[in-house]
Design a protein around this motif. Structure first.
Motif, PDB file in Angstrom:
ATOM      1  N   LEU A 233      -3.207  -2.210  -4.677  1.00 13.61           N
ATOM      2  CA  LEU A 233      -2.212  -1.346  -4.079  1.00 13.61           C
ATOM      3  C   LEU A 233      -2.753   0.067  -4.053  1.00 13.61           C
ATOM      4  CD1 LEU A 233       0.471  -0.123  -6.529  1.00 13.61           C
ATOM      5  CD2 LEU A 233      -1.176  -1.812  -7.305  1.00 13.61           C
ATOM      6  N   HIS A 235      -1.548   3.820  -4.581  1.00 17.72           N
ATOM      7  CA  HIS A 235      -0.459   4.631  -5.126  1.00 17.72           C
ATOM      8  C   HIS A 235      -0.905   6.082  -5.188  1.00 17.72           C
ATOM      9  CE1 HIS A 235       3.068   5.679  -7.444  1.00 17.72           C
ATOM     10  NE2 HIS A 235       2.308   6.177  -8.414  1.00 17.72           N
ATOM     11  N   TYR A 293      -2.956  -3.033   2.700  1.00 21.15           N
ATOM     12  CA  TYR A 293      -2.860  -1.924   1.753  1.00 21.15           C
ATOM     13  C   TYR A 293      -1.649  -1.027   2.035  1.00 21.15           C
ATOM     14  CZ  TYR A 293      -7.568  -3.021   0.084  1.00 21.15           C
ATOM     15  OH  TYR A 293      -8.662  -3.645  -0.459  1.00 21.15           O
ATOM     16  N   ASN A 294      -0.627  -1.585   2.604  1.00 17.47           N
ATOM     17  CA  ASN A 294       0.611  -0.848   2.890  1.00 17.47           C
ATOM     18  C   ASN A 294       1.762  -1.682   2.340  1.00 17.47           C
ATOM     19  OD1 ASN A 294       2.937   0.293   4.012  1.00 17.47           O
ATOM     20  ND2 ASN A 294       1.919   0.823   5.927  1.00 17.47           N
ATOM     21  N   MET A 295       2.371  -1.225   1.249  1.00 17.73           N
ATOM     22  CA  MET A 295       3.353  -2.042   0.556  1.00 17.73           C
ATOM     23  C   MET A 295       4.572  -2.358   1.421  1.00 17.73           C
ATOM     24  SD  MET A 295       3.575  -3.746  -2.189  1.00 17.73           S
ATOM     25  CE  MET A 295       2.278  -3.005  -3.188  1.00 17.73           C
ATOM     26  N   ASP A 298       2.977  -5.373   3.023  1.00 19.26           N
ATOM     27  CA  ASP A 298       2.334  -6.359   2.147  1.00 19.26           C
ATOM     28  C   ASP A 298       3.337  -7.112   1.285  1.00 19.26           C
ATOM     29  OD1 ASP A 298      -0.047  -5.485   3.214  1.00 19.26           O
ATOM     30  OD2 ASP A 298      -0.535  -4.171   1.524  1.00 19.26           O
ATOM     31  N   GLU A 299       4.400  -6.443   0.815  1.00 18.70           N
ATOM     32  CA  GLU A 299       5.377  -7.114  -0.044  1.00 18.70           C
ATOM     33  C   GLU A 299       6.218  -8.134   0.721  1.00 18.70           C
ATOM     34  OE1 GLU A 299       8.114  -4.325  -1.706  1.00 18.70           O
ATOM     35  OE2 GLU A 299       9.067  -3.868   0.213  1.00 18.70           O
ATOM     36  N   HIS A 306       6.351 -10.252  -5.243  1.00 17.79           N
ATOM     37  CA  HIS A 306       6.043  -8.937  -5.781  1.00 17.79           C
ATOM     38  C   HIS A 306       7.031  -8.585  -6.879  1.00 17.79           C
ATOM     39  CE1 HIS A 306       8.822  -8.171  -2.406  1.00 17.79           C
ATOM     40  NE2 HIS A 306       9.289  -7.175  -3.142  1.00 17.79           N
ATOM     41  N   ALA A 308       8.339  -5.149  -9.253  1.00 18.25           N
ATOM     42  CA  ALA A 308       8.336  -3.693  -9.330  1.00 18.25           C
ATOM     43  C   ALA A 308       8.657  -3.252 -10.742  1.00 18.25           C
ATOM     44  CB  ALA A 308       9.343  -3.098  -8.356  1.00 18.25           C
ATOM     45  N   ASP A 331       5.877  -1.317  -6.634  1.00 16.94           N
ATOM     46  CA  ASP A 331       5.735  -2.740  -6.295  1.00 16.94           C
ATOM     47  C   ASP A 331       4.282  -3.173  -6.426  1.00 16.94           C
ATOM     48  OD1 ASP A 331       8.440  -3.561  -5.256  1.00 16.94           O
ATOM     49  OD2 ASP A 331       8.063  -1.853  -3.948  1.00 16.94           O
ATOM     50  N   MET A 332       4.095  -4.383  -6.966  1.00 14.68           N
ATOM     51  CA  MET A 332       2.765  -4.968  -7.102  1.00 14.68           C
ATOM     52  C   MET A 332       2.845  -6.447  -6.736  1.00 14.68           C
ATOM     53  SD  MET A 332       1.307  -3.019 -10.509  1.00 14.68           S
ATOM     54  CE  MET A 332       2.793  -3.188 -11.498  1.00 14.68           C
ATOM     55  N   ILE A 333       1.773  -6.974  -6.142  1.00 16.04           N
ATOM     56  CA  ILE A 333       1.818  -8.266  -5.451  1.00 16.04           C
ATOM     57  C   ILE A 333       0.952  -9.319  -6.130  1.00 16.04           C
ATOM     58  CG2 ILE A 333       1.267  -9.427  -3.271  1.00 16.04           C
ATOM     59  CD1 ILE A 333       1.833  -6.806  -1.845  1.00 16.04           C
TER      60      ILE A 333
END
Length: 363
Positions: A233, A235, A293-295, A298-299, A306, A308, A331-333
């Protein structure tokens, strides 16, 4: 003007925030997204709304943050007052340089988020939407040409949202009454949590455009186990890769990252709530078929979940249920397409990216 931009504006105004005559609407956009701001203003004029426009500059934001001291940030009373008088908020993303903020110390961003938290809390109670203009910065980040990125963005945004809502409703009906959820991916992720009493939301392009997920809130102190986020991600201009978290009693007790671990640590140190989970989301938008690379996109990608850390989304936490408060929400995937499953109350509901209600599901 590109007809796809006009269609995007119409989806925003009529589907996402449902503007009516007399609504006070705040539009925030980067300078590169002026065409979309113009198209939105045209639609707002047709509907008899009362708009205000804030054109943002990431270069100006960077200069401000680098010039300030961490202790300088205070609640901007004028911003809070404006938000209190606003009916709907439209937030547009788009960058010429997605790394513009990369040399701003993370602690300054955290301090600013803490100071402005009341403004964000007020906004969350409004009709609002965040969306993406297909700018060159995000295209480059996704390793795509600008034309190809435009096709990708509009394919994910300008679609039949009623059809998407009905597809996702099947997962909502599974998750909403559930007690326990388990997430397993290979030998690096095995995480359990309670969602008892929480509400599952069907996101079909209202708060986020594109939509394409169902999401809920874990009971904050229920999360146990470990998770490896195998998708990176970005950030605040920093790419975090291989983020790993271990939870005990709902709290992150160990963490690491293969790249930019200090940025992850900065987020976790924002406040007490930043070390707990605020969201569990399941990506279901199959028109988002690649990682960019755009949440915002991507989420929502199919075959992913994902999580958060930080603030829970208020609408997922009914009155009387424990709410995780924080000034951050990151948020992380996890890729769930191989050697993975989602289990709800002891029953597998997705295996290797295929849902129980889809053809090809293997029990």
């Amino acid at each position: 003007m590109d007809s796809r931009i006009r269609e995007h504006a119409e989806v925003i105004v009529d589907h996402s925030v449902r503007i009516e005559k007399g609504d006070t609407v705040r539009v925030a956009a980067p300078t590169i997204a002026e065409d979309l701001a113009v198209a939105i203003y045209e639609k707002l004029g047709e509907r008899g709304a009362k708009p205000s426009l804030s054109m943002r500059s990431s270069r100006a934001d960077r200069a401000f943050f680098r010039a300030c001291e961490t202790d300088d940030f205070e609640l901007p009373e004028q911003s809070l007052a404006e938000m209190e008088e606003t009916d709907a908020v439209i937030i547009i993303k788009g960058a010429e340089n997605t790394a513009e903020m990369s040399d701003v110390p993370p602690e300054k961003i955290a301090a600013y988020r803490t100071a402005t938290a009341p403004v964000q809390k007020e906004r969350m109670g409004k009709r609002w939407v965040g969306t993406q203009f297909p700018a060159p910065g995000e295209a480059q980040l996704a390793e795509m040409s600008t034309d190809a990125y435009e096709e990708f963005v509009y394919g994910a945004v300008n679609k039949d949202w009623d059809e998407q809502r009905e597809f996702q409703r099947q997962m909502v009906e599974i998750l909403d009454p559930a007690d326990e959820v388990r997430l397993v991916s290979g030998d690096t992720t095995d995480l359990q949590m309670s969602v008892d009493g929480m509400k599952t939301i069907n996101d079909y392009g209202e708060k986020n455009l594109p939509g394409g997920e169902v999401f809920t809130a874990p009971v904050p102190n229920s999360v146990e186990g470990e998770v490896l986020f195998d998708k990176p991600l970005v950030h605040q201009g920093r790419e975090i890769e291989g983020a790993w978290l271990r939870f005990e009693g709902g709290t992150v007790v160990e963490h690491s990252a293969e790249k930019n671990e200090t940025a992850l640590t900065g987020v976790l140190d924002t406040d007490e709530g930043a070390r707990r989970l605020g969201e569990l989301g399941i990506g279901m938008n199959r028109d988002i078929d690649r990682f960019t690379y755009n949440m915002l996109f991507d989420e929502k990608m199919g075959d992913t979940i994902h999580l958060a850390i930080g603030k829970a989304i208020r609408q997922t936490v009914p009155e009387g249920q424990p709410y995780n408060e924080s000034a951050t929400h990151l948020d992380m995937i996890v890729d769930m397409s191989e050697d993975s499953f989602i289990e709800v109350d002891g029953k597998v509901v997705q295996r290797n990216g295929t849902f129980r209600f889809e053809d090809g599901f293997e029990d």
